[in-house]
Design a protein around this motif. Structure first.
Motif, PDB file in Angstrom:
ATOM      1  N   LEU A   1       0.828  -1.205   0.000  1.00 54.44           N
ATOM      2  CA  LEU A   1       0.000   0.000   0.000  1.00 54.44           C
ATOM      3  C   LEU A   1       0.863   1.256   0.000  1.00 54.44           C
ATOM      4  CD1 LEU A   1      -2.804  -1.070   2.487  1.00 54.44           C
ATOM      5  CD2 LEU A   1      -2.960  -0.862   0.000  1.00 54.44           C
ATOM      6  N   LYS A   2       1.978   1.185   0.723  1.00 59.70           N
ATOM      7  CA  LYS A   2       2.884   2.343   0.760  1.00 59.70           C
ATOM      8  C   LYS A   2       3.431   2.640  -0.627  1.00 59.70           C
ATOM      9  CE  LYS A   2       7.010   4.083   3.078  1.00 59.70           C
ATOM     10  NZ  LYS A   2       8.086   3.776   4.044  1.00 59.70           N
ATOM     11  N   ASN A   3       3.812   1.569  -1.375  1.00 59.11           N
ATOM     12  CA  ASN A   3       4.326   1.755  -2.735  1.00 59.11           C
ATOM     13  C   ASN A   3       3.251   2.338  -3.642  1.00 59.11           C
ATOM     14  OD1 ASN A   3       6.831   0.750  -2.017  1.00 59.11           O
ATOM     15  ND2 ASN A   3       6.273  -1.374  -2.556  1.00 59.11           N
ATOM     16  N   LEU A   4       1.991   1.903  -3.425  1.00 62.35           N
ATOM     17  CA  LEU A   4       0.909   2.431  -4.253  1.00 62.35           C
ATOM     18  C   LEU A   4       0.709   3.923  -4.029  1.00 62.35           C
ATOM     19  CD1 LEU A   4      -1.756  -0.413  -3.948  1.00 62.35           C
ATOM     20  CD2 LEU A   4      -0.419   0.185  -5.966  1.00 62.35           C
ATOM     21  N   HIS A   5       0.766   4.333  -2.739  1.00 59.21           N
ATOM     22  CA  HIS A   5       0.570   5.747  -2.427  1.00 59.21           C
ATOM     23  C   HIS A   5       1.718   6.606  -2.918  1.00 59.21           C
ATOM     24  CE1 HIS A   5      -3.151   5.429  -0.273  1.00 59.21           C
ATOM     25  NE2 HIS A   5      -2.655   4.472   0.534  1.00 59.21           N
ATOM     26  N   GLU A   6       2.921   6.022  -2.996  1.00 62.75           N
ATOM     27  CA  GLU A   6       4.088   6.824  -3.396  1.00 62.75           C
ATOM     28  C   GLU A   6       4.087   7.129  -4.894  1.00 62.75           C
ATOM     29  OE1 GLU A   6       7.408   4.631  -2.059  1.00 62.75           O
ATOM     30  OE2 GLU A   6       7.244   5.302   0.047  1.00 62.75           O
ATOM     31  N   GLN A   7       3.382   6.274  -5.698  1.00 63.46           N
ATOM     32  CA  GLN A   7       3.389   6.507  -7.134  1.00 63.46           C
ATOM     33  C   GLN A   7       2.427   7.660  -7.483  1.00 63.46           C
ATOM     34  OE1 GLN A   7       3.005   3.064  -9.571  1.00 63.46           O
ATOM     35  NE2 GLN A   7       4.080   1.729  -8.089  1.00 63.46           N
ATOM     36  N   ALA A   8       2.888   8.505  -8.345  1.00 61.81           N
ATOM     37  CA  ALA A   8       2.098   9.694  -8.703  1.00 61.81           C
ATOM     38  C   ALA A   8       0.817   9.304  -9.437  1.00 61.81           C
ATOM     39  CB  ALA A   8       2.925  10.644  -9.571  1.00 61.81           C
TER      40      ALA A   8
END
Length: 777
Positions: free
Chosen positions: A583-590
């Protein structure tokens, strides 16, 4: 209860068995005064106390009391305003000490439910102040120096004077050594003296206290120490006076508490006696019987307490049975069985455990009468028959329905025919008066009386004709045989003589055969009963073993479950950690592409562990595959439980479905087909879900009506994120019309979101401007 029965049945010897188990003088005094009681409530109270002590020993197997001395005379002296001496004070001090120990023990008692002893423990009172004052009385029998400042001062002065005396005498021993017959000091009349040779007696000034038997030595108290010794004597008198004052003061402190201290002493003695009863029960395998108020007696494996290695017997004397007649030869144990019945009741009515098995019952009698033994009196010129008859007459006068009567050799000592008739008449009178009676006799006529008369039963003692010895087994319901002919035959008497004797006797051989058959049946029944008891014991042992194994299996099962819980928690923790990373990786992507969302969802699904079938030790297989889907099939979207219809299949294998007002793009494993199955019942649609998912599925509609602005915006943001993650192509947001604040906020949010393809108000029949329909890219 009459004292004569206590002597006949040797109740004093039973008391002597308990005496070594009692540690306090108060307990021994109560033991000596113990006697049968006739009140059912008092007997039951004694039994309850004994049960409490047994329960106490289960949790505290080393429970004991300190030894104490009798303080009754000391308390009476205090009551008469007299002062106690050191010995008496030590006895009182010991009682106070043990009282404190018992009170502390009861205060810390845990996991024990007491029925009677709790009231005794609660009545114990402690006196810390008195205990502190009595610390001045040393257990060695003297008053400590710290008892008073004056006593300490006097004793120090005595020590100083005695030290001076010794020093003077030691100097004289050195300077006048040639005049002395010995180099050691001697003592005469409580004074230290010098052993002076008789030839030098005039050379040593002092007081002569003694002369040796030979006259060669004179024991002289030198003048130099006479005055010092006089001072010591005066100080000793002052010391005695001060000690007397201290004893008087201590007696004054104790006097207001005479009653309570005496009660404490009684409680200590009573607890000691109850403890001794329990130790007796453990040592002799005795039990606390049940009490019957209907004179219903049942002894299981009862034993006589004063016989070494006694034979255990069962005896049933029901409430409807009035008389038991024991017949058979001498030395068979009839008298012992008679005494066992009487003595067991004396013990039970005295609050003592009886030597029997659990389940035994005793009755409560106001009186127990017995005519046992040879009472021939030379002084009164009475024969055996006359003596017995005199005693029986007294018994018949005083016995009533609450009495137990024991007769040994009833009617013996006179003509057999008259004796038998007299015995039957006596027994029948007692039966008609409802008096429980057990009698032994040799008369065969009483066998028929026992068979033909109601409320009367025969009994006998078993005799082994093979070994020619009694087995001391009690056989109830079976009359006894003399076995004289059989015994004579085995001992070698000629058969012709035995046959001649049989011809002379008028004994009914048929009756003897019946009795013999009854004896065999009784022996066989006893063997079966013994076998049943053995099997019961084996079952109890097996039950304990199985219980132990069951407990071990439960513990092992619990250990395995705990281990599984720990492993499951570790898996959950790992899954949560990895999901947080995803989820963290998903939020970090623009910006998120559809294939990225799909890949993230597949990674989350892989975090769920396979379910293992523990019974077969393998991974469970997925549900059977359904038939191929086609356009027009009704489906159930498994993610959020909505029905829909397939409208198109895309080139990448995904399906477009119409779910209410929403058009959705779904993968094949995200919906299940709704198919109809035929059964005996009319055709109906049954839902079969291909894949289960844990948790709640995403919603296709969000209702923001009545929400505050901040709360509505947070829910809207979370709702749009979930819709995107679940590949939903269309959702609707109900915001209502109201003041328009929430509606405008929703509009602004949707304009800023790059994943929204278009949005607009719903048709009038679907909510109008109160609902916004959103379509995603």
């Amino acid at each position: 209860m009459n004292k004569n029965i206590l002597e006949i049945l040797e109740f004093d010897k039973v008391r002597s068995l308990l005496e070594p188990l009692v540690v306090t003088e108060q307990g021994k005094k109560e033991l000596q005064g113990i006697s049968p009681m006739v009140e059912l409530s008092r007997i039951q109270q004694a039994f309850d106390e004994l049960k409490d002590m047994a329960e106490l020993f289960v949790h505290y197997p080393h429970f004991t009391l300190g030894a104490t001395q009798e303080i009754g005379p000391a308390m009476r002296r205090l009551d008469l305003e007299a002062d106690l001496n050191i010995t008496e004070l030590l006895a009182v001090k010991r009682v106070l000490t043990v009282s404190k120990e018992l009170a502390d023990f009861y205060a810390n008692l845990e996991n024990v439910q007491l029925r009677q002893l709790d009231t005794l423990f609660e009545k114990i009172e402690t006196f810390p102040n008195l205990q502190g004052a009595l610390m001045a009385v040393h257990d060695g029998g003297f008053i400590e120096d710290f008892a008073s400042e004056e006593l300490l001062k006097i004793r120090r002065q005595i020590q100083e004077k005695e030290s001076q005396v010794r020093q003077v005498l030691q100097d004289l021993l050195k300077t006048k050594a040639d005049m002395l017959s010995d180099t050691l000091l001697a003592s005469r009349n409580g004074r230290n003296v010098l052993p002076v040779k008789n030839t030098y007696r005039n050379r040593v000034a002092g007081i002569v206290h003694d002369i040796s038997s030979s006259g060669s030595t004179v024991y002289i108290e030198p003048r130099a120490v006479v005055s010092l010794n006089e001072e010591v004597t005066h100080l000793r008198a002052e010391e005695r006076h001060e000690i007397a004052r201290i004893l008087r003061e201590m007696s004054r402190l104790l006097r207001p508490h005479i009653g309570i201290i005496g009660n404490n002493a009684w409680i200590i003695g009573h607890l000691d006696l109850v403890r001794a009863k329990h130790l007796f029960a453990r040592a002799y395998d005795a039990v606390v019987p049940a009490l019957s108020d209907r004179q219903d007696i049942a002894f299981l494996n009862v034993r006589h307490p004063l016989i070494s290695n006694p034979v255990a017997n069962d005896l049933t004397f029901g409430s409807q049975l009035k008389v038991i007649v024991m017949t058979g030869p001498n030395t068979g144990g009839k008298t012992i069985m008679l005494k066992t019945l009487g003595l067991t009741h004396l013990m039970a009515q005295s609050g003592l455990p009886i030597l029997a098995d659990k389940g035994s019952r005793v009755a409560v009698f106001n009186e127990i009468f017995a005519d046992i033994g040879d009472e021939q009196s030379i002084e009164q010129s009475l024969s055996t028959f006359s003596s017995h008859m005199t005693h029986i007459v007294e018994i018949m006068k005083h016995a009533d329905e609450n009495s137990l009567v024991l007769f040994d050799e009833l009617g013996a000592g006179t003509d057999p025919q008259e004796g038998a008739s007299l015995a039957m008449a006596i027994l029948d009178d007692l039966r008609l008066r409802g008096i429980k009676t057990m009698a032994t006799t040799h008369y065969p006529e009483l066998k028929a009386y026992g068979i033909e008369t109601p409320e009367v039963e025969n009994a006998s003692m078993e005799f082994d004709t093979d070994s020619l010895r009694p087995t001391y087994r009690f056989m109830q319901g079976v009359p006894g045989r003399s076995n004289a002919f059989e015994i004579a035959r085995r001992l070698g008497l000629a058969e012709i003589i035995i046959q001649s004797a049989k011809d002379w006797t008028d004994t009914d051989s048929d009756v003897n055969r019946v009795i013999e058959r009854l004896e065999k049946q009784t022996v066989e029944s006893r063997k079966r009963l013994d076998h049943i008891r053995d099997v019961e014991q084996e079952n109890l042992k097996m039950n304990r073993v199985l219980r132990k194994l069951y407990d071990e299996l439960n513990r092992e099962r619990e250990n395995l479950l705990n281990k599984a819980r720990v492993e499951a928690q570790e898996i959950v923790d790992l899954a949560l950690s990895e999901s947080e990373d995803i989820l963290k990786n998903l939020h970090e992507q623009a910006s998120l592409k559809p294939h990225q969302i799909i890949e993230a969802k597949s990674q989350l699904k892989k975090l769920a562990p396979n379910v293992v079938d523990l019974s077969k030790n393998k991974v469970l297989k997925k549900a059977k595959a359904e038939r191929a889907a086609k356009v027009g099939d009704e489906i159930l979207v498994t993610a959020y439980g909505q029905r829909g219809t397939l409208i198109n299949q895309l080139k990448d294998g995904r399906w477009e479905a119409q779910v209410g007002l929403i058009k959705m793009t779904l993968k094949r494993d995200e919906f299940g087909l709704i198919k109809a199955e035929k059964d005996n019942q009319p055709q109906q649609k049954q839902v079969h879900v291909v894949k289960k998912t844990s948790g709640k599925g995403p919603r296709a509609r969000l209702d923001l009506r009545g929400k505050r602005y901040e709360e509505a915006m947070q829910e809207l943001d979370e709702f749009i994120d979930q819709a995107l993650l679940n590949n939903m192509s269309q959702v609707d947001i109900v915001h209502g019309i109201g003041t328009g604040v929430i509606r405008e906020a929703v509009t602004k949010y949707l304009r800023r979101n790059r994943n929204v393809k278009e949005f607009g108000y719903a048709p009038q029949n679907a909510g109008g401007s109160g609902c916004t329909i959103v379509t995603f890219k």
